[in-house]
Design an enzyme around this catalytic site. Structure first.
Site, PDB file in Angstrom:
ATOM      1  CB  THR A   1      72.612  52.380  24.550  1.00 17.11           C
ATOM      2  OG1 THR A   1      71.572  52.133  23.640  1.00 17.11           O
ATOM      3  CG2 THR A   1      73.838  52.853  23.829  1.00 17.11           C
TER       4      THR A   1
ATOM      5  NE  ARG B   1      66.691  51.300  15.486  1.00 17.93           N
ATOM      6  CZ  ARG B   1      67.237  51.614  16.662  1.00 17.93           C
ATOM      7  NH1 ARG B   1      68.279  50.947  17.092  1.00 17.93           N
ATOM      8  NH2 ARG B   1      66.753  52.585  17.390  1.00 17.93           N
TER       9      ARG B   1
ATOM     10  N   GLY C   1      70.332  53.084  15.023  1.00 15.40           N
ATOM     11  CA  GLY C   1      69.752  54.126  15.874  1.00 15.40           C
ATOM     12  C   GLY C   1      70.705  55.299  16.035  1.00 15.40           C
ATOM     13  CG  ASP C   2      70.826  57.054  19.910  1.00 16.09           C
ATOM     14  OD1 ASP C   2      70.238  55.956  19.861  1.00 16.09           O
ATOM     15  OD2 ASP C   2      71.421  57.468  20.923  1.00 16.09           O
TER      16      ASP C   2
ATOM     17  CB  THR D   1      71.224  55.767  26.754  1.00 12.49           C
ATOM     18  OG1 THR D   1      70.598  54.476  26.761  1.00 12.49           O
ATOM     19  CG2 THR D   1      70.881  56.479  28.055  1.00 12.49           C
ATOM     20  N   GLY D   2      68.617  55.565  24.937  1.00 15.70           N
ATOM     21  CA  GLY D   2      67.162  55.571  24.877  1.00 15.70           C
ATOM     22  C   GLY D   2      66.663  55.203  23.495  1.00 15.70           C
TER      23      GLY D   2
ATOM     24  N   GLY E   1      66.395  55.424  20.015  1.00 23.85           N
ATOM     25  CA  GLY E   1      67.302  56.076  19.073  1.00 23.85           C
ATOM     26  C   GLY E   1      66.626  56.992  18.075  1.00 23.85           C
TER      27      GLY E   1
HETATM   28  N1  GLY Z   1      69.821  54.083  21.718  1.00 20.00           N
HETATM   29  C1  GLY Z   1      70.097  52.873  21.047  1.00 20.00           C
HETATM   30  C2  GLY Z   1      69.282  52.665  19.863  1.00 20.00           C
HETATM   31  O1  GLY Z   1      68.179  53.204  19.731  1.00 20.00           O
HETATM   32  O2  GLY Z   1      69.726  51.934  19.012  1.00 20.00           O
END
Ligand code: GLY
Length: 297
Positions: A166, A194, A196-197, A217-218, A220
């Site tokens: 990300t 899906r 994520g965060d 970042t990481g 999610g």
């Molecule tokens: N941090 C990006 C995701 O998990 O989608």
């Protein structure tokens, strides 16, 4: 007011042959945002420009060059938050928008909400943003990885953790506004649909011009469970220095969620910077009028 900006290009075990391109991409994104801030432009414009550049750079998992889903397509998420108004724009599951951050920006200044999938793409068209073919977002590196993965997995049955790349930015402008923005193609071989965060306010990003901003970042799913970006801003509100808040957040991520992994960038309204990660690398670049100027991985 003193200006400042920080960008990141993802937290993961970046392969040796991708280290230099990640650094170059972060430096170029910072330079593009900084030139806007230095000319008296807004933190909104600086963040959008920096994130757009990283979306267009195929080295990053955002826009062109993103990881493929288990079904072999690109699905993109992005968000931007204005720390002065607490307004936000967020988008997810985009398959035909080359620069999701610009669509998020349109939502921030327009409808001010979160749109996904076909509805978001219809809004892009209504706002004059062109649609593209999904294939044009796919690069050879990612298609080859997906084909390798497909050879050993049935489509849609598994989600691989690792390689979260990300991109994100936080900027402070001369008018004292503080903005956070991010964009992603999500995790490699994610289940279609899906999210994520990244586009979730309080999880992947948060900005309050009176307190500070954070972008995560990481992996999610681990970041969402902790509402990590808002948690970092809460720490700033309680008086923690940004570097302490960033490092504390990474410790919480690793200890509280099994397998919790990632990184974060932090900026305060007086231009102090924090950054931390618990992965092998995080690509970053930052600058402030107080004299800080660094990039690394
Ligand atoms: N941090 C990006 C995701 O998990 O989608």
């Amino acid at each position: 007011m003193p200006i400042a900006m920080i960008v990141h290009g993802g937290a993961w075990a970046i392969p040796d042959d991708q280290v230099e391109p990640h650094l170059a991409g972060c430096r170029a994104a910072l330079a593009s945002g900084w030139s806007i801030l230095a000319a008296g432009g807004s933190a909104l414009d600086a963040c959008e420009a920096a994130v757009r550049l990283m979306e267009d750079d195929p080295i990053f998992d955002a826009g062109t060059g993103s990881h493929l889903t288990a079904a072999g397509a690109v699905e993109l998420d992005a968000a931007i938050m204005d720390g002065r108004t607490l307004g936000y724009g967020a988008v997810a599951n985009l398959r035909r928008v080359r620069n999701p951050i610009s669509l998020a920006r349109k939502l921030l200044t327009g409808a001010g909400t979160f749109l996904v999938g076909e509805g978001a793409e219809a809004y892009a068209v209504a706002q004059g943003l062109p649609l593209c073919e999904n294939d044009t977002l796919i690069v050879e590196r990612e298609r080859a990885l997906w084909e390798q993965w497909r050879a050993t997995h049935a489509a849609g049955t598994e989600q691989v953790i690792g390689g979260q790349d990300t991109v994100g930015a936080i900027a402070l402008d001369q008018a004292g506004n503080l903005v956070a923005a991010n964009s992603t193609g999500g995790t490699p071989f994610k289940l279609p649909g899906r999210i994520g965060d990244t586009p979730l306010i309080g999880c992947g990003l948060y900005a309050d011009a009176q307190v500070g901003g954070a972008v995560c970042t990481g992996w999610g799913e681990s970041i969402v469970r902790l509402a990590l970006a808002r948690r970092i801003v809460d720490m700033l509100e309680r008086g923690l220095p940004p570097q302490v808040a960033a490092e504390t957040a990474m410790r919480i991520l690793a200890r509280r969620v099994a397998g919790g992994s990632g990184g974060c960038i932090v900026l305060t309204p007086d231009g102090r910077i924090g950054l931390a990660w618990n992965t092998r690398h995080m690509a970053y670049a930052y600058r402030s009028e107080a004299g800080e100027d660094a990039s690394g991985i």
